[in-house]
Scaffold this motif. Structure first.
Motif, short mmCIF file in Angstrom:
data_model
loop_
_atom_site.label_atom_id
_atom_site.label_comp_id
_atom_site.label_asym_id
_atom_site.label_seq_id
_atom_site.Cartn_x
_atom_site.Cartn_y
_atom_site.Cartn_z
N GLY A 317 0.82 -1.20 0.00
CA GLY A 317 0.00 0.00 0.00
C GLY A 317 0.86 1.25 0.00
O GLY A 317 0.51 2.27 -0.60
N GLY A 318 2.01 1.16 0.67
CA GLY A 318 2.96 2.27 0.67
C GLY A 318 3.51 2.53 -0.73
O GLY A 318 3.70 3.69 -1.13
N PHE A 319 3.78 1.45 -1.48
CA PHE A 319 4.23 1.62 -2.87
C PHE A 319 3.18 2.36 -3.68
O PHE A 319 3.50 3.30 -4.42
CB PHE A 319 4.49 0.25 -3.50
N ALA A 320 1.93 1.95 -3.54
CA ALA A 320 0.85 2.61 -4.28
C ALA A 320 0.73 4.08 -3.89
O ALA A 320 0.56 4.95 -4.73
CB ALA A 320 -0.48 1.88 -4.03
N SER A 321 0.84 4.34 -2.59
CA SER A 321 0.75 5.71 -2.10
C SER A 321 1.92 6.55 -2.61
O SER A 321 1.76 7.71 -3.00
CB SER A 321 0.71 5.71 -0.57
N ALA A 322 3.12 5.96 -2.61
CA ALA A 322 4.30 6.70 -3.07
C ALA A 322 4.22 7.00 -4.56
O ALA A 322 4.62 8.08 -5.02
CB ALA A 322 5.57 5.90 -2.76
N ILE A 323 3.69 6.05 -5.34
CA ILE A 323 3.51 6.29 -6.78
C ILE A 323 2.58 7.48 -6.99
O ILE A 323 2.86 8.39 -7.78
CB ILE A 323 2.94 5.03 -7.46
N ALA A 324 1.46 7.49 -6.27
CA ALA A 324 0.50 8.58 -6.41
C ALA A 324 1.08 9.89 -5.90
O ALA A 324 0.89 10.95 -6.51
CB ALA A 324 -0.78 8.24 -5.64
N ALA A 325 1.80 9.84 -4.78
CA ALA A 325 2.37 11.06 -4.20
C ALA A 325 3.42 11.67 -5.12
O ALA A 325 3.46 12.88 -5.33
CB ALA A 325 2.99 10.74 -2.84
N GLN A 326 4.27 10.82 -5.70
CA GLN A 326 5.30 11.35 -6.59
C GLN A 326 4.70 11.89 -7.88
O GLN A 326 5.14 12.91 -8.41
CB GLN A 326 6.34 10.27 -6.90
N ALA A 327 3.67 11.21 -8.39
CA ALA A 327 2.98 11.71 -9.58
C ALA A 327 2.38 13.08 -9.32
O ALA A 327 2.48 14.00 -10.15
CB ALA A 327 1.89 10.73 -10.01
N GLY A 328 1.77 13.25 -8.15
CA GLY A 328 1.17 14.54 -7.80
C GLY A 328 2.21 15.63 -7.61
O GLY A 328 2.06 16.75 -8.10
N SER A 329 3.29 15.33 -6.90
CA SER A 329 4.31 16.35 -6.62
C SER A 329 5.03 16.77 -7.90
O SER A 329 5.32 17.96 -8.09
CB SER A 329 5.33 15.81 -5.60
N SER A 330 5.30 15.82 -8.79
CA SER A 330 5.99 16.17 -10.03
C SER A 330 5.14 17.09 -10.89
O SER A 330 5.66 17.98 -11.59
CB SER A 330 6.37 14.91 -10.81
N ARG A 331 3.82 16.92 -10.84
CA ARG A 331 2.93 17.77 -11.64
C ARG A 331 2.68 19.12 -10.99
O ARG A 331 2.45 20.11 -11.68
CB ARG A 331 1.63 17.02 -11.93
N PHE A 346 13.98 23.66 -16.25
CA PHE A 346 14.05 22.38 -15.52
C PHE A 346 12.66 21.91 -15.13
O PHE A 346 12.22 20.83 -15.52
CB PHE A 346 14.92 22.53 -14.27
N PHE A 347 11.94 22.72 -14.34
CA PHE A 347 10.67 22.28 -13.76
C PHE A 347 9.53 22.21 -14.78
O PHE A 347 8.56 21.49 -14.58
CB PHE A 347 10.28 23.19 -12.59
N GLY A 348 9.64 22.97 -15.87
CA GLY A 348 8.59 22.97 -16.88
C GLY A 348 8.83 21.97 -18.00
O GLY A 348 8.08 21.94 -18.97
N TYR A 349 9.87 21.15 -17.87
CA TYR A 349 10.23 20.22 -18.94
C TYR A 349 9.36 18.97 -18.92
O TYR A 349 9.10 18.39 -17.86
CB TYR A 349 11.70 19.80 -18.79
N VAL A 350 8.89 18.55 -20.11
CA VAL A 350 8.15 17.31 -20.30
C VAL A 350 8.89 16.48 -21.34
O VAL A 350 9.24 16.98 -22.41
CB VAL A 350 6.71 17.57 -20.78
N SER A 351 9.16 15.22 -21.02
CA SER A 351 9.90 14.35 -21.94
C SER A 351 9.12 14.18 -23.24
O SER A 351 7.95 13.79 -23.22
CB SER A 351 10.10 12.97 -21.28
N VAL A 358 9.89 14.15 -16.41
CA VAL A 358 10.91 13.22 -15.91
C VAL A 358 11.89 13.89 -14.96
O VAL A 358 12.38 13.26 -14.00
CB VAL A 358 11.66 12.54 -17.07
N LEU A 359 12.23 15.16 -15.20
CA LEU A 359 13.19 15.83 -14.32
C LEU A 359 12.58 16.05 -12.93
O LEU A 359 13.27 15.88 -11.91
CB LEU A 359 13.62 17.16 -14.93
N ASN A 360 11.31 16.41 -12.89
CA ASN A 360 10.64 16.58 -11.60
C ASN A 360 10.52 15.26 -10.87
O ASN A 360 10.65 15.19 -9.64
CB ASN A 360 9.25 17.18 -11.81
#
Length: 473
Positions: A317-331, A346-351, A358-360
């Protein structure tokens, strides 16, 4: 965090953005090319699963012992009260997300209503929540894994988790969505089995406690239940992250508000039912350690197999939460980078190939590695301060937006009342944090004010805002 809205200065020229499905304008607003590309578009169900994953359903088992002790074995009532309190703030987010289809969460909403400078500071403190949540999750997961495999150093588990989660997010939101669904299915099965066995064990007891004891018993009091609710409210952090996926959502004006409310209600029900069952299970068990109460209950009612399954549910469940948290923070960082309040290159870059920031993602993964040098208490302090400060700013924004709507909005008075109650609740939660959390959070806020002063040349102009963001409205 009250400020007079400033008139936006002339926006800087917008650099060419990477084309593709995930292309978004500032604050995540889909650009015309993104909308026309037919790329990944999330529906309400996926958004709800994202929010549920972010909030980590199994966390109720990790915190049960503490909340039960504080509430005098009335943890189910504490979660009911916390649900009622957090649904008020969820309503504010729903109102603002319906009005502004932007992916910057509190940063974007507060900026549009209260002004760009207050919006920047809201986003600045929200970074604490979004960036440090993966760190907390990896610390918790590493502690469980180290206990199971003591020969492996804790830092190794932190690095492994960071690499796996970052890789999943680099490959895109669709992969993260599918993996979260699988992980959440396992967690759901474990929780259902735990609840069923807890009820069974209680019913077989020689002198079972009243079925209503988890809600109210001889030792219960409103003060104790309220104290438990203040702790339980932390379990709800994450429903707001749904708004960061606006740029990748199908029909965001309808889907985002629905997902926010549904996620909060569903998780409130899950937390309440699991804590209710845990209290019944605890009535048949001798608890020796408050922090591991759920594990002792699981061992008693289901043996080592169920106890191991609980550990697995917390880790996965922590893995799932971390995936969602990182997706949210990067956006969130992407939104601030596209606006130019953070370095855009840097922060506005999209692969161009993966259509992801990816950089975020790499940055949030690297920051998470600081967990190897931090304690759980310290990293949690950052999260709580950032979340409740941003929640308060959003609730104030909802009040102001409703006030400005005038007599044309027949729900105006109700919206103002709900948002005002939400503001009182989140302010209470904020000032109830321990001194360490307030000190660390305030220090981060002071740094943000200093950076804002440089960015705005001594507060003489508004932070950068791209023209497309205004046009989108």
């Amino acid at each position: 965090m009250i400020s007079t809205p400033l008139t936006p200065s002339t926006p800087p020229a917008q650099p060419p953005a990477a084309p593709g499905p995930a292309e978004t304008g500032p604050a995540g607003t889909p650009t015309p090319s993104a909308a026309a590309s037919g790329g990944p578009r999330l529906k309400t169900t996926s958004l709800v699963l994202f929010g549920i994953a972010y909030m980590a359903p199994a966390v109720v088992l990790a915190t049960f012992g503490v909340i039960s002790a504080v509430s005098h074995a009335s943890s189910a009532s504490s979660y009911l009260l916390a649900t009622a309190a957090m649904i008020l703030t969820a309503a504010s987010y729903a109102t603002l997300s319906r009005r502004y289809q932007l992916s910057g969460s509190a940063y974007s909403y507060v900026r549009r209503v209260l002004g760009s400078q207050v919006g920047f500071l809201s986003g600045w403190v929200l970074i604490l929540d979004y960036l440090f949540l993966p760190m907390v999750i990896w610390l918790i997961g590493a502690s469980f894994l180290t206990a199971q495999f003591p020969a492996v150093p804790m830092w190794v588990w932190i690095v492994v988790q960071a690499l796996i989660v970052s890789t999943v997010n680099v490959f895109g939101i669709k992969l993260a969505d599918r993996l979260n669904t699988v992980l959440l299915a396992f967690v759901a099965i474990v929780l259902v089995v735990f609840v069923a066995l807890s009820f069974q064990q209680w019913s077989l007891g020689a002198e079972p406690v009243s079925a209503l004891a988890p809600l109210w018993n001889a030792d219960s009091s409103f003060l104790a239940i309220s104290a438990g609710a203040a702790i339980a409210a932390y379990s709800f952090l994450g429903f707001d992250a749904i708004t960061t996926l606006t740029g990748e959502t199908q029909h965001p004006k309808r889907s985002i508000p629905r997902a926010i409310i549904l996620t909060t209600l569903i998780m409130g029900a899950v937390f309440t039912v699991v804590s209710f069952a845990s209290e019944l299970g605890a009535s048949t068990t001798t608890i020796t350690e408050q922090d591991s109460a759920a594990f002792e209950i699981a061992t008693h009612i289901g043996g080592n197999l169920l106890a191991s399954a609980i550990v697995a549910a917390l880790v996965l469940g922590g893995f799932a939460s971390a995936i969602a948290a990182q997706a949210g923070s990067s956006r969130l960082l992407l939104a601030m980078g596209r606006d130019g309040v953070l370095p855009r290159r840097f922060f506005g870059y999209v692969s161009p190939s993966r259509k992801t920031p990816v950089l975020n993602i790499a940055l949030t993964g690297a920051i998470g590695l600081i967990a190897t040098q931090m304690t759980l208490a310290t990293s949690t302090s950052f999260i709580n301060f950032g979340a409740f400060t941003a929640f308060t700013a959003v609730n104030v924004s909802a009040i102001v937006l409703a006030w400005r709507s005038g007599a044309d909005d027949r729900w105006r008075t109700l919206k103002i009342i709900v948002a005002t109650l939400a503001t009182v609740v989140t302010l209470y939660l904020l000032i109830s944090l321990d001194g360490h959390a307030l000190l660390l959070g305030s220090a981060w806020l002071v740094i943000g004010v200093g950076y804002l002063a440089v960015l705005t040349r001594g507060f003489r102009q508004a932070p950068p805002e791209l023209a497309i963001d205004s046009a989108a409205q």
